[in-house]
Design a protein around this motif. Structure first.
Motif, PDB file in Angstrom:
ATOM      1  N   THR A  48      22.577  81.900 -54.664  1.00 23.66           N
ATOM      2  CA  THR A  48      22.993  82.975 -53.768  1.00 23.66           C
ATOM      3  C   THR A  48      22.821  82.482 -52.319  1.00 23.66           C
ATOM      4  O   THR A  48      21.962  81.627 -52.047  1.00 23.66           O
ATOM      5  CB  THR A  48      22.168  84.247 -54.029  1.00 23.66           C
ATOM      6  N   PRO A  49      23.630  82.987 -51.389  1.00 24.87           N
ATOM      7  CA  PRO A  49      23.624  82.408 -50.039  1.00 24.87           C
ATOM      8  C   PRO A  49      22.330  82.627 -49.250  1.00 24.87           C
ATOM      9  O   PRO A  49      22.152  82.037 -48.187  1.00 24.87           O
ATOM     10  CB  PRO A  49      24.816  83.093 -49.356  1.00 24.87           C
ATOM     11  N   ASP A  50      21.415  83.452 -49.794  1.00 23.95           N
ATOM     12  CA  ASP A  50      20.123  83.616 -49.115  1.00 23.95           C
ATOM     13  C   ASP A  50      19.185  82.431 -49.377  1.00 23.95           C
ATOM     14  O   ASP A  50      18.072  82.389 -48.863  1.00 23.95           O
ATOM     15  CB  ASP A  50      19.458  84.953 -49.540  1.00 23.95           C
ATOM     16  N   ILE A  51      19.630  81.465 -50.190  1.00 28.45           N
ATOM     17  CA  ILE A  51      18.834  80.245 -50.406  1.00 28.45           C
ATOM     18  C   ILE A  51      19.449  79.147 -49.545  1.00 28.45           C
ATOM     19  O   ILE A  51      20.602  78.754 -49.733  1.00 28.45           O
ATOM     20  CB  ILE A  51      18.835  79.863 -51.906  1.00 28.45           C
ATOM     21  N   ARG A  52      18.655  78.678 -48.586  1.00 29.82           N
ATOM     22  CA  ARG A  52      19.203  77.712 -47.615  1.00 29.82           C
ATOM     23  C   ARG A  52      18.277  76.549 -47.360  1.00 29.82           C
ATOM     24  O   ARG A  52      18.635  75.602 -46.665  1.00 29.82           O
ATOM     25  CB  ARG A  52      19.427  78.417 -46.273  1.00 29.82           C
ATOM     26  N   SER A  53      17.030  76.608 -47.870  1.00 26.62           N
ATOM     27  CA  SER A  53      16.072  75.596 -47.421  1.00 26.62           C
ATOM     28  C   SER A  53      16.078  74.305 -48.236  1.00 26.62           C
ATOM     29  O   SER A  53      15.557  73.286 -47.791  1.00 26.62           O
ATOM     30  CB  SER A  53      14.661  76.187 -47.379  1.00 26.62           C
ATOM     31  N   LEU A  54      16.645  74.342 -49.448  1.00 26.14           N
ATOM     32  CA  LEU A  54      16.718  73.093 -50.240  1.00 26.14           C
ATOM     33  C   LEU A  54      17.838  73.223 -51.266  1.00 26.14           C
ATOM     34  O   LEU A  54      17.949  74.254 -51.940  1.00 26.14           O
ATOM     35  CB  LEU A  54      15.372  72.869 -50.975  1.00 26.14           C
ATOM     36  N   TYR A  55      18.657  72.179 -51.401  1.00 28.18           N
ATOM     37  CA  TYR A  55      19.679  72.207 -52.451  1.00 28.18           C
ATOM     38  C   TYR A  55      18.968  72.186 -53.806  1.00 28.18           C
ATOM     39  O   TYR A  55      18.109  71.306 -54.031  1.00 28.18           O
ATOM     40  CB  TYR A  55      20.544  70.943 -52.407  1.00 28.18           C
ATOM     41  N   MET A  78      27.991  88.747 -52.508  1.00 23.22           N
ATOM     42  CA  MET A  78      28.508  89.784 -53.413  1.00 23.22           C
ATOM     43  C   MET A  78      27.644  91.027 -53.285  1.00 23.22           C
ATOM     44  O   MET A  78      26.407  90.916 -53.269  1.00 23.22           O
ATOM     45  CB  MET A  78      28.429  89.316 -54.877  1.00 23.22           C
ATOM     46  N   ASP A  79      28.304  92.182 -53.224  1.00 25.75           N
ATOM     47  CA  ASP A  79      27.535  93.430 -53.163  1.00 25.75           C
ATOM     48  C   ASP A  79      26.697  93.570 -54.426  1.00 25.75           C
ATOM     49  O   ASP A  79      27.195  93.329 -55.533  1.00 25.75           O
ATOM     50  CB  ASP A  79      28.486  94.634 -53.087  1.00 25.75           C
ATOM     51  N   GLY A  80      25.439  93.940 -54.243  1.00 24.61           N
ATOM     52  CA  GLY A  80      24.578  94.254 -55.386  1.00 24.61           C
ATOM     53  C   GLY A  80      24.103  93.045 -56.176  1.00 24.61           C
ATOM     54  O   GLY A  80      23.524  93.192 -57.254  1.00 24.61           O
ATOM     55  N   ALA A  81      24.373  91.812 -55.655  1.00 25.78           N
ATOM     56  CA  ALA A  81      23.942  90.621 -56.414  1.00 25.78           C
ATOM     57  C   ALA A  81      22.418  90.517 -56.404  1.00 25.78           C
ATOM     58  O   ALA A  81      21.762  90.947 -55.456  1.00 25.78           O
ATOM     59  CB  ALA A  81      24.536  89.372 -55.800  1.00 25.78           C
TER      60      ALA A  81
END
Ligand code: DC
Length: 333
Positions: A48-55, A78-81
């Motif tokens: 999900t795009p809220d994960i950004r600190s490490l692939y 995505m809404d509600g993801a």
């Protein structure tokens, strides 16, 4: 070739949390499918795009998955993801049915894959481990031989030359490096980095295991490990106190037993086949003594859970017991 799906969530968007979750997810996928590392060809992650600190792919590489091709991609907003979620698709060389693995908050995404546990308790020689192995294979789930864990503790205590007392054994189990691994779906018991799967079957270790397993410090540590393994995937566990203590909420519980004569004869045949020089009368005495030890101990004794179904295997073949267990499971679902 099989395609295995999985997902997990992270506590927060930090490299440590991502490393932990990815390592745990891949180990669970590998173990639940009895895969060897070299059988894994390709691992695709999405997050999900809220994960950004490490692939996640980088975390997989760091977790030791060196050979397979790895790839990460971000999912659309995505809404509600479910937030902070990592999904995985793993391709591997195998002809078995895929066991998909959903951990942590992601477990709620696939209620159809609901994790379940089968507790098989009973005295030694009742046939429960053979039944457990067959069941696990037929159902495509993990088999956890909890007796092997107590045996490994006993081996360690023997090697340290320590007496079987709480005081002497507590520091040994605290420091024990005991790992349960799977090779082609077969459990390997690894003690201090050494594969002791065969050694722990020796008759002298059996007796010591019965005494060592009565210690509270040993049981607490082993039960913690057993619960952790069972929380991550569907499995069959065999032991003495699985239904009564380790997993009181197990979906299916059985108490497998047989007369001590039949049990002694089975152990005799098994040990003879492995080349051990054993005597039937001595084995029967030892089995009865272990029964007494295992049942009489104060903490978490061998006991039939109230809701466990009793199966006496004295006059049944392994196939008949497995069929009976599956029939009873069918009735319950
Ligand atoms: O099932 P087994 O014979 O490999 O078990 C070895 C010993 O460990 C046995 O004497 C009882 C003990 N044990 C236990 O106390 N609790 C378990 N869940 C499994 C085994």
């Amino acid at each position: 070739m099989i395609a295995i799906r999985g997902a997990t969530t992270v506590e927060s968007d930090t490299p440590e949390a991502i490393r932990l979750a990815v390592g745990e997810l891949l180990a669970a996928v590998r173990d639940a499918n009895g895969l060897r590392e070299e059988e894994i060809l390709f691992i695709l992650f999405s997050n999900t795009p809220d994960i950004r600190s490490l692939y996640p792919a980088k975390a997989a590489r760091e977790a030791g998955f060196a050979a397979p091709a790895l790839f990460s991609a971000a999912e659309p907003v995505m809404d509600g993801a479910l937030p902070l979620c990592i999904r995985v698709l793993l391709l591997a060389e195998s002809d078995r049915a895929a066991n998909h693995v959903y951990l942590r908050k992601a477990a709620g995404l696939r209620k159809d894959l609901k994790r379940y546990a089968i507790a098989l308790d009973g005295p030694s020689g009742s046939g429960k481990s053979t039944v457990a192995k067959r069941l696990a294979k037929e159902l495509g789930i993990l088999y956890l031989d909890t007796g092997a864990m107590y045996r490994a503790c006993a081996l360690k205590v023997r090697e340290c030359g320590a007496p079987v007392t709480e005081e002497a054994v507590a520091p040994i189990v605290r420091a024990i490096d005991l790992r349960i691994e799977y090779e082609n779906g077969t459990q390997k018991t690894i003690l201090d980095g050494r594969d002791v799967s065969e050694e722990i079957r020796r008759p002298e270790v059996s007796m010591e295991a019965s005494r060592v397993s009565a210690l509270r410090c040993v049981r607490e540590k082993m039960v913690e490990l057993q619960r952790k393994i069972a929380a991550e995937r569907s499995c069959v566990l065999d032991g003495r106190d699985i239904g009564s203590f380790v997993l009181p909420d197990a979906e299916f519980k059985f108490f497998i037993t047989a007369s001590s004569d039949v049990r002694a004869r089975r152990r005799f045949d098994e040990l003879r086949a492995k080349g051990f020089a054993v005597d039937l009368a001595t084995l029967r005495k030892e089995i009865e003594e272990r029964d007494r030890n295992d049942s009489a101990r104060e903490f978490s004794p061998l006991r039939r859970a109230e809701d466990a179904l009793l199966i006496d295997t004295s006059d049944l073949s392994i196939e008949e017991v497995v069929r009976e267990v599956r029939r009873k499971m069918q009735e319950k679902v």
